[in-house]
Enzyme design. Structure first.
Site, mmCIF file in Angstrom:
data_model
loop_
_atom_site.group_PDB
_atom_site.id
_atom_site.type_symbol
_atom_site.label_atom_id
_atom_site.label_comp_id
_atom_site.label_asym_id
_atom_site.label_seq_id
_atom_site.Cartn_x
_atom_site.Cartn_y
_atom_site.Cartn_z
ATOM 1 C CG HIS A 79 -70.140 10.905 61.005
ATOM 2 N ND1 HIS A 79 -69.861 9.756 61.707
ATOM 3 C CD2 HIS A 79 -71.391 10.743 60.504
ATOM 4 C CE1 HIS A 79 -70.896 8.927 61.640
ATOM 5 N NE2 HIS A 79 -71.837 9.511 60.911
ATOM 6 C CB CYS A 101 -74.821 10.796 58.970
ATOM 7 S SG CYS A 101 -75.789 12.157 59.653
#
Length: 537
Positions: free
Chosen positions: A429, A448
């Site tokens: 992301h 992440c």
């Protein structure tokens, strides 16, 4: 150790009698010898269902100790392979080539030959699996190495060997990747360097920069020369030549190439040849775990390299810096493979339960208006009025609410996330925290992977399905609404961990062991019997 010609030769194993006076068995009927051989094979294989099944299916016919040229070729290739196992970073002593040779040489009865037959099969199966898919089980070393290793059916090794030219079959067992072959070459180079004594004395601690003089600069110069980052020189000053050599070294080790020897650069400069060789050995084992089709196009995230790459037909077509999970607690990024299916533009951030209960609930208990940019929601996703909730009445276990950050420029996920749905809740992301990408070590997330250039990454992915990838993406972005763009052709994603990796020029580069995983893998390999050649005793 040379393979014993007497044992491999036709004269010794061409008959059921091994290395014995032929007259010894002249009075023994052939069928009795065959029966004794079969009984020995059945007995020796009884505790291994795969071996037992194989010999039952082939009528207890030998594949190693028979009289045929094929049998002789198979046993010759097996002995050569296990003798050379150490070159692949395998625990050669476990296969015990000397012991196998001795067993063959001492076989004087059909029963002896049957026992030797099964032992060769055991050794073969162990070697074949080790060299093709690794010595260790990844998840036993670290719970976040959750890679699914493509283990082959053990019986397939035996049927494959029986139906193929032995030399060709043994050559097919190791990984065929360019990376594996490059690591084998680097292993030999490091072993030779280790035998010669390495790179010399380490550089003392302390910052070094252009203009400095003194003994530390001389030691830095000598080490850079030994590492072949600069030509021989007698300079005692941190001059332009040393500065350029330091920059080159930094680029090869994933550091910011500022030409200054700070703490991170000094740590890498002072790592010994022995430690680098261990990194190569671990990388070979990791390559065996990853011995599978990665996809004609795939995304490769190398965690300690802090990069994400798009690979097309074996070539890097896009690369960006990344931020990965922090090294503390439960935040490190796991290693696994999955398939990217879609991207979400203007995403909401659905806060993971662990963050809600460990970080945000305690803050809300101190001040109900804490983290006010994040909504508290009920099980149906509806916003809850904080003023109506007594946060102190709940524990981490009983807290009944969720939390969500709506789309915005300050959203924790930035303006786009790339989804490969997985049980670890890991994805790639954007991020509003752009300053982190300038750091040498970029381990800050909750697991992440954040991308420095997420829009460009999106354009590269969409270029395969539209003539206007940038326009397609920006129309979704400019709407301000959360939207999903499916990838027409889903792309495999591989999150790997390599501290020794080959660059596009074929040279091996090294990275810091940010999570300490490679150190744990090396300890396990050493316990399994893997040794470093070239270590001076």
């Amino acid at each position: 150790m040379a393979v014993c010609a007497a044992v491999l030769g036709y004269t010794t194993l061409a008959t059921p009698v091994l290395l014995a006076t032929p007259a010894l068995f002249l009075a023994t009927p052939v069928f009795a010898q065959v029966t004794a051989f079969k009984q020995a094979v059945a007995e020796a294989a009884s505790d291994d269902k795969d071996i037992a099944s194989f010999y039952q299916s082939n009528g207890y016919t030998p594949i190693w100790t028979g009289a045929s040229d094929e049998d002789r070729a198979r046993r010759g290739e097996l002995l050569r392979a296990i003798e050379g196992a150490g070159a692949h970073g395998l625990p050669a002593a476990q296969y015990d080539a000397d012991g196998l040779l001795a067993m063959l040489a001492a076989a004087r009865t059909p029963r002896d030959r049957g026992l030797a037959e099964v032992e060769m099969t055991r050794v073969f199966l162990n070697y074949a699996r080790d060299i093709q898919t690794g010595v260790l089980v990844p998840s036993r070393i670290d719970r976040l190495i959750v890679r699914d290793v493509d283990y082959r059916d053990r019986s397939s090794y035996l049927t494959g060997l029986s139906g193929e030219k032995p030399a060709k079959y043994f050559r097919s067992l190791p990984p065929r990747s360019l990376e594996y072959n490059a690591l084998l070459k680097e292993k030999m180079l490091m072993e030779a360097l280790l035998q010669r004594g390495g790179w010399g004395p380490v550089v003392p601690s302390g910052k070094l920069e252009p203009g400095n003089q003194g003994n530390a600069v001389i030691l830095l110069r000598n080490r850079l020369i030994a590492m072949e980052y600069m030509e021989r020189s007698s300079t005692v000053t941190y001059d332009a030549e040393i500065t350029e050599a330091v920059r080159t070294f930094q680029e090869a080790h994933g550091l910011n190439p500022d030409g200054v020897v700070g703490a991170a650069t000094l740590d890498q400069i002072n790592i010994s040849v022995e430690k680098r060789l261990q990194s190569v050995m671990v990388a070979l084992e990791r390559e065996r775990w990853f011995n599978t089709d990665r996809g004609k196009r795939h995304i490769l995230v190398n965690i300690p390299d802090f990069t994400a790459k798009v690979i097309d037909d074996g070539k890097i077509t896009f690369q960006t810096r990344s931020v990965v999970g922090a090294a503390s607690d439960d935040r490190p990024t796991p290693e696994f493979s999955d398939v990217m299916e879609f991207m979400v533009v203007n995403p909401s951030w659905y806060v993971p339960r662990s963050i809600v209960t460990k970080e945000y609930l305690p803050a809300l208990q101190r001040n109900r208006n804490a983290v006010s940019h994040i909504l508290v929601t009920d099980r149906n996703g509806r916003t809850v009025n904080r003023g109506a909730v007594n946060f102190n009445s709940y524990s981490a276990r009983t807290f009944p609410f969720s939390m969500r950050q709506p789309p915005s420029n300050t959203n924790a996920l930035g303006l786009v996330k790339f989804m490969f749905p997985n049980k670890y809740n890991i994805y790639l992301h954007d991020t509003p925290s752009k300053s982190l990408f300038a750091k040498d070590v970029r381990a800050f997330s909750h697991g992440c992977v954040r991308l420095a250039d997420p829009f460009d990454f999106a354009y590269v992915l969409l270029a395969k399905q539209t003539d206007d990838p940038e326009g397609t993406f920006k129309r979704a972005l400019n709407s301000g609404q959360e939207s999903r763009i499916n990838l027409v052709d889903p792309v495999p994603v591989h999150l790997i961990y390599r501290t020794a990796v080959t660059n596009a020029r074929g040279h091996t580069e090294y990275r810091a062991d940010v999570y300490g995983r490679d150190a744990r893998i090396w300890d396990a390999l050493a316990k399994a019997g893997v040794v470093l050649n070239g270590v001076q005793g």
